[in-house]
Enzyme design. Structure first.
Site, PDB file in Angstrom:
ATOM      1  N   CYS A  10      24.827  43.655  -9.128  1.00 16.68           N
ATOM      2  CA  CYS A  10      26.258  44.036  -9.031  1.00 16.68           C
ATOM      3  C   CYS A  10      26.309  45.225  -9.891  1.00 16.68           C
ATOM      4  O   CYS A  10      25.800  44.919 -11.161  1.00 16.68           O
ATOM      5  CB  CYS A  10      26.962  43.197  -9.192  1.00 16.68           C
ATOM      6  N   LYS A  22      10.048   3.381   4.009  1.00 15.58           N
ATOM      7  CA  LYS A  22       9.940   4.925   3.830  1.00 15.58           C
ATOM      8  C   LYS A  22      10.618   5.257   2.680  1.00 15.58           C
ATOM      9  O   LYS A  22      11.641   4.682   2.297  1.00 15.58           O
ATOM     10  CB  LYS A  22      10.518   5.772   4.826  1.00 15.58           C
ATOM     11  N   LYS A  44       1.885   4.727   1.770  1.00 13.87           N
ATOM     12  CA  LYS A  44       2.142   5.454   3.162  1.00 13.87           C
ATOM     13  C   LYS A  44       1.603   6.639   3.128  1.00 13.87           C
ATOM     14  O   LYS A  44       2.407   7.371   2.621  1.00 13.87           O
ATOM     15  CB  LYS A  44       3.509   5.049   3.690  1.00 13.87           C
ATOM     16  N   CYS A  70      33.288  40.859  -7.359  1.00 12.31           N
ATOM     17  CA  CYS A  70      34.195  41.884  -7.840  1.00 12.31           C
ATOM     18  C   CYS A  70      34.124  43.326  -6.885  1.00 12.31           C
ATOM     19  O   CYS A  70      34.865  44.300  -7.202  1.00 12.31           O
ATOM     20  CB  CYS A  70      33.769  42.440  -9.156  1.00 12.31           C
ATOM     21  N   CYS A  86      32.933  42.339 -13.531  1.00  7.72           N
ATOM     22  CA  CYS A  86      32.523  41.336 -12.524  1.00  7.72           C
ATOM     23  C   CYS A  86      32.830  40.088 -13.506  1.00  7.72           C
ATOM     24  O   CYS A  86      32.104  39.877 -14.363  1.00  7.72           O
ATOM     25  CB  CYS A  86      31.266  41.439 -12.154  1.00  7.72           C
ATOM     26  N   TYR A 101      -7.881   2.012   5.138  1.00  5.73           N
ATOM     27  CA  TYR A 101      -6.743   0.931   5.019  1.00  5.73           C
ATOM     28  C   TYR A 101      -7.032  -0.217   6.134  1.00  5.73           C
ATOM     29  O   TYR A 101      -6.203  -1.217   6.033  1.00  5.73           O
ATOM     30  CB  TYR A 101      -5.539   1.535   5.001  1.00  5.73           C
ATOM     31  N   GLU A 107       0.853  -0.968   0.110  1.00  4.52           N
ATOM     32  CA  GLU A 107       0.034   0.031  -0.127  1.00  4.52           C
ATOM     33  C   GLU A 107       1.071   1.047   0.055  1.00  4.52           C
ATOM     34  O   GLU A 107       2.028   1.158   0.099  1.00  4.52           O
ATOM     35  CB  GLU A 107      -0.874   0.102   1.276  1.00  4.52           C
ATOM     36  N   ASP A 143       0.927  10.473   3.986  1.00  7.34           N
ATOM     37  CA  ASP A 143       1.315  11.365   4.771  1.00  7.34           C
ATOM     38  C   ASP A 143       0.411  12.242   5.413  1.00  7.34           C
ATOM     39  O   ASP A 143       0.295  13.510   4.935  1.00  7.34           O
ATOM     40  CB  ASP A 143       2.665  12.084   4.205  1.00  7.34           C
ATOM     41  N   CYS A 160      29.424  43.808  -4.420  1.00  2.00           N
ATOM     42  CA  CYS A 160      29.225  42.449  -5.134  1.00  2.00           C
ATOM     43  C   CYS A 160      30.158  41.545  -4.586  1.00  2.00           C
ATOM     44  O   CYS A 160      31.424  41.952  -4.413  1.00  2.00           O
ATOM     45  CB  CYS A 160      29.529  42.657  -6.532  1.00  2.00           C
TER      46      CYS A 160
HETATM   47  S1  IVH Z   1      -1.614   0.379   8.870  1.00  2.00           S
HETATM   48  C1  IVH Z   1      -1.000  -1.961  12.258  1.00  2.00           C
HETATM   49  N1  IVH Z   1      -1.516   1.471   6.272  1.00  2.00           N
HETATM   50  O1  IVH Z   1       1.469   5.236   9.141  1.00  2.00           O
HETATM   51  C2  IVH Z   1      -0.924  -1.006  11.074  1.00  2.00           C
HETATM   52  N2  IVH Z   1      -0.735   2.881   8.266  1.00  2.00           N
HETATM   53  O2  IVH Z   1       2.067   3.554  12.369  1.00  2.00           O
HETATM   54  C3  IVH Z   1      -1.590   0.001  11.446  1.00  2.00           C
HETATM   55  N3  IVH Z   1      -0.128   4.956   7.401  1.00  2.00           N
HETATM   56  O3  IVH Z   1       0.248   6.844  11.824  1.00  2.00           O
HETATM   57  C4  IVH Z   1      -1.494   1.197  10.347  1.00  2.00           C
HETATM   58  N4  IVH Z   1      -0.518   4.800   5.520  1.00  2.00           N
HETATM   59  O4  IVH Z   1      -1.447   6.821   9.946  1.00  2.00           O
HETATM   60  C5  IVH Z   1      -1.391   1.630   7.970  1.00  2.00           C
HETATM   61  N5  IVH Z   1      -1.563   2.203   4.197  1.00  2.00           N
HETATM   62  C6  IVH Z   1      -1.414   2.477   5.537  1.00  2.00           C
HETATM   63  C7  IVH Z   1      -0.956   3.692   6.024  1.00  2.00           C
HETATM   64  C8  IVH Z   1      -0.702   3.907   7.500  1.00  2.00           C
HETATM   65  C9  IVH Z   1      -0.102   5.603   6.247  1.00  2.00           C
HETATM   66  C10 IVH Z   1       0.135   5.666   8.899  1.00  2.00           C
HETATM   67  C11 IVH Z   1      -0.689   5.679  10.001  1.00  2.00           C
HETATM   68  C12 IVH Z   1       0.158   5.653  11.133  1.00  2.00           C
HETATM   69  C13 IVH Z   1       1.439   5.285  10.535  1.00  2.00           C
HETATM   70  C14 IVH Z   1       1.833   3.722  11.087  1.00  2.00           C
END
Ligand code: IVH
Length: 692
Positions: free
Chosen positions: A447, A335, A117, A432, A453, A232, A115, A119, A429
């Site tokens: 300048c 990450k 991650k 120069c 220069c 998720y 999946e 932000d 400058c």
């Molecule tokens: S699963 C047991 N899936 O990442 C697992 N977390 O600690 C529970 N996060 O703050 C989380 N994308 O908000 C999961 N596809 C994803 C995620 C995700 C972002 C964040 C979540 C948490 C941190 C993980």
């Protein structure tokens, strides 16, 4: 009425799902609004018909004084972060999983769900009888904060689950802000700040903006912050209190679903947005591929991600694996290099650009951000540097996303050392030592060193060599780079001091090219005063001004020595141009270069100041249009001007005549319409005969 209200709720919620989650509305906004108003009217007439899943209740909840705390019935776990940011992170995870599942080499590859991650911030949504009853932040994982009033305002979060969903569930996912929504929000904030509205600020990044919105006490404000949601995870509560380990609680009831992939499919079917990039993959190789694919895609996604998450797909395998310190062993966050990092400012340097523009640049303690080691970040100009108030010694947030040049986002004021002094632009400058000036209404310091220069030398030489200046054929960008970098040429005059042996010593310079350049240099020596003045590259002195100056003063000495008042006498010269000329010629080294060029033989026919009133075409204005058979437009113009005529760009009643070549268009038409004489090239040459 009750039936109609229920029908409207269902209709509106279905349309909201199509609009916010599927991105595929099936009715016009106006129709949605009409249905919405109808429901509002029914509810207003009989408040007993109001239900919590009514779309009218998304906004309009009262502000709260403080957030109530919410004990999580299933703890909100965190995920172990794989520290190796290369694809070895994925390989290492797969190895650990295989070991823990006691798989041997001959066993099949493990199935994973890979999946994004996101932000943003994690949120837990509790549904009772299909209806959203509570939304809570993660908090410390055990207890979060009740933010239901704000979460309701998010169109992507269903207020009621579709009927096939189990009635009582907890759905978890990420609240985030899309990048375009973030930009638009900040734009709006800037307007509000400019309008003097108090306590408004812009946001540093989408995550902070989203977090701020979720933790608003007033849902009216949250509703104005465009938030989105991806689901998720799914959880159930044990039917009666039981001593479950956190892992057991996390997986309770999920056996029926078999796998994370099926959970995601169901969440989608029940009305949630699930990221379309999610994939079911096989083994370490599948994870590595996903990682590479998403890394490439990262900057094109409409929202920020900080990595990918790998989850063992099968729920039974998840159950076998257990946890370490609040982190399940079956999931890992892999990450990407962060796009924002903290570092310290070692110095603020000034870079001199090609046109003399001075740019403050923060020299940073090397920091790995956005996939590269960054040691410089632009501060753009004095105002920007002041606005961010970056000082030497400061701890700053540096951002590098995609191929965009790194920039300082903000300063951590609380980490500032007492002795840190406010940054000021230098008045000289750094290359120069010439005076640096910032003109009124401009953001940049420049300048004034001009031709002296070194940072500006290349640019100056190229400009001088330009076709419309003294025209040195064969002196192109690459050669100028070579000449300046090798130290052979520093000033414009040095170009004329080059001998065959100098040129032949340059890399990639053949004998023939060297000869060609030398003959171009010779040819360029006989020029005109306007071309020479234009070629000096004085700011604000374009071709037309150079001609006016030449006509007015007649010689270079008179131009160099003219006072501001005298300069202002010149046709079309205003205070800005006059000042620019004065500043340029007040630098002794600029005068020196002019003298040296003349000493090298760069010469032009001298003219009488203001004179030449007796020239045959003085007081006449011509327009050149179309392509002449032998003369270039510049040549025709020079000839006309040498005879005292002015050459204008457009035809008017005041035009004396039009010189027309092939493919002449609207200018010729206009001349004919206004009965203005039209000449071809032969006619022009006849006209010029007396002076030639
Ligand atoms: S699963 C047991 N899936 O990442 C697992 N977390 O600690 C529970 N996060 O703050 C989380 N994308 O908000 C999961 N596809 C994803 C995620 C995700 C972002 C964040 C979540 C948490 C941190 C993980």
């Amino acid at each position: 009425m009750q039936d109609r209200a229920a029908q409207l709720r269902q209709l509106l919620n279905a349309h909201a799902h199509r609009y916010y989650v599927l991105d595929a509305p099936s009715i016009p906004d106006a129709e949605y609004d009409r249905l919405f108003k109808e429901l509002q009217a029914i509810e207003a007439a009989d408040p007993a018909l109001l239900t919590p899943d009514s779309p009218t209740q998304r906004v309009g909840a009262a502000a709260v004084d403080a957030f109530a705390s919410v004990p999580h019935r299933v703890p909100m776990l965190s995920i172990h972060t794989e520290t190796d940011i290369t694809d070895q992170g994925a390989v290492a995870f797969d190895q650990r999983v295989r070991k823990q599942l006691q798989l041997s080499e001959s066993d099949a590859a493990v199935a994973y769900v890979a999946e994004l991650k996101f932000d943003g911030l994690a949120i837990s949504l509790r549904y009772n009888n299909h209806v959203l009853v509570q939304a809570a932040t993660r908090g410390d994982g055990e207890t979060g904060e009740d933010v239901t009033h704000n979460i309701r305002t998010i169109g992507q979060i269903p207020l009621r689950l579709s009927p096939q969903a189990p009635p009582d569930v907890e759905v978890r996912g990420e609240i985030y802000m899309r990048r375009d929504d973030f930009e638009a929000l900040n734009e709006r904030q800037r307007h509000r700040i400019a309008a003097g509205i108090k306590n408004e600020k812009t946001f540093v990044n989408p995550r902070n903006a989203a977090a701020g919105a979720v933790r608003q006490l007033d849902p009216q404000i949250a509703a104005q912050r465009p938030l989105s949601f991806f689901a998720y995870a799914l959880h159930f509560h044990p039917p009666k209190p039981q001593a479950l380990t956190p892992l057991e609680a996390t997986l309770w009831g999920l056996q029926d679903y078999g796998s994370q992939a099926e959970v995601l499919q169901c969440l989608k079917a029940w009305g949630f947005a699930v990221a379309e990039q999610t994939q079911t993959v096989s083994g370490a190789q599948g994870l590595v591929q996903f990682h590479a694919q998403i890394a490439k895609l990262r900057d094109q996604l409409p929202f920020d991600i900080d990595g990918v998450v790998y989850k063992v797909n099968r729920i039974d395998q998840q159950g076998l694996m257990g946890m370490v310190s609040r982190e399940p062993r079956w999931a890992v966050a892999h990450k990407f290099p962060a796009q924002e990092e903290l570092t310290t400012v070692l110095a603020i340097d000034i870079q001199v650009g090609r046109t003399g523009k001075l740019t403050p640049v923060a020299k940073l303690a090397p920091v790995f951000v956005g996939g590269v080691t960054v040691t410089n970040a632009t501060l753009h100009n004095e105002d920007e540097a002041r606005r961010k108030d970056v000082r030497v010694g400061d701890t700053v947030v540096v951002r590098r996303a995609g191929d965009v040049i790194p920039e300082v986002v903000s300063v951590l004021i609380e980490k500032r050392l007492n002795q840190a002094t406010v940054f000021t632009m230098p008045r000289h400058c750094p290359v120069c030592a010439s005076q640096a000036v910032r003109e009124e209404g401009e953001a940049d310091y420049r300048c004034t060193g001009g031709l002296f220069c070194s940072a500006q030398q290349k640019q100056a030489i190229l400009h001088f060599a330009h076709r419309r200046a003294v025209e040195i054929e064969d002196l192109g960008e690459k050669l100028v780079d070579q000449l300046v970098d090798s130290g052979l040429v520093k000033t414009l005059a040095d170009v004329y001091k080059l001998g065959f042996s100098h040129l032949a010593s340059l890399e990639r310079m053949g004998e023939k090219s060297a000869h060609n350049l030398l003959s171009s240099l010779e040819k360029s020596k006989s020029t005109t005063l306007p071309r020479f003045v234009f070629g000096l590259g004085i700011r604000h002195v374009g071709e037309a001004t150079a001609k006016d100056l030449a006509r007015h003063f007649g010689g270079i000495d008179a131009i160099m020595n003219a006072s501001i008042e005298q300069l202002l006498q010149v046709h079309d010269v205003g205070p800005v141009v006059a000042q620019s000329l004065r500043t340029f010629f007040d630098q002794a080294h600029n005068r020196e270069v002019v003298e040296q060029l003349q000493a090298c033989g760069v010469l032009w026919p001298e003219a009488d100041p203001q004179g030449r009133l007796d020239l045959p075409l003085t007081g006449h204005t011509y327009v050149i249009t179309g392509t002449l058979p032998t003369l270039s437009r510049e040549q025709a113009q020079s000839l006309l001007e040498a005879a005292g005529a002015k050459v204008a760009g457009s035809v008017s009643k005041k035009t004396t005549g039009v010189i027309a070549g092939e493919a002449a268009g609207s200018k010729l038409e206009k001349a004919l319409r206004l009965n203005i004489p039209v000449l071809n090239e032969a006619g022009l040459l006849v006209l010029l005969k007396p002076v030639a």
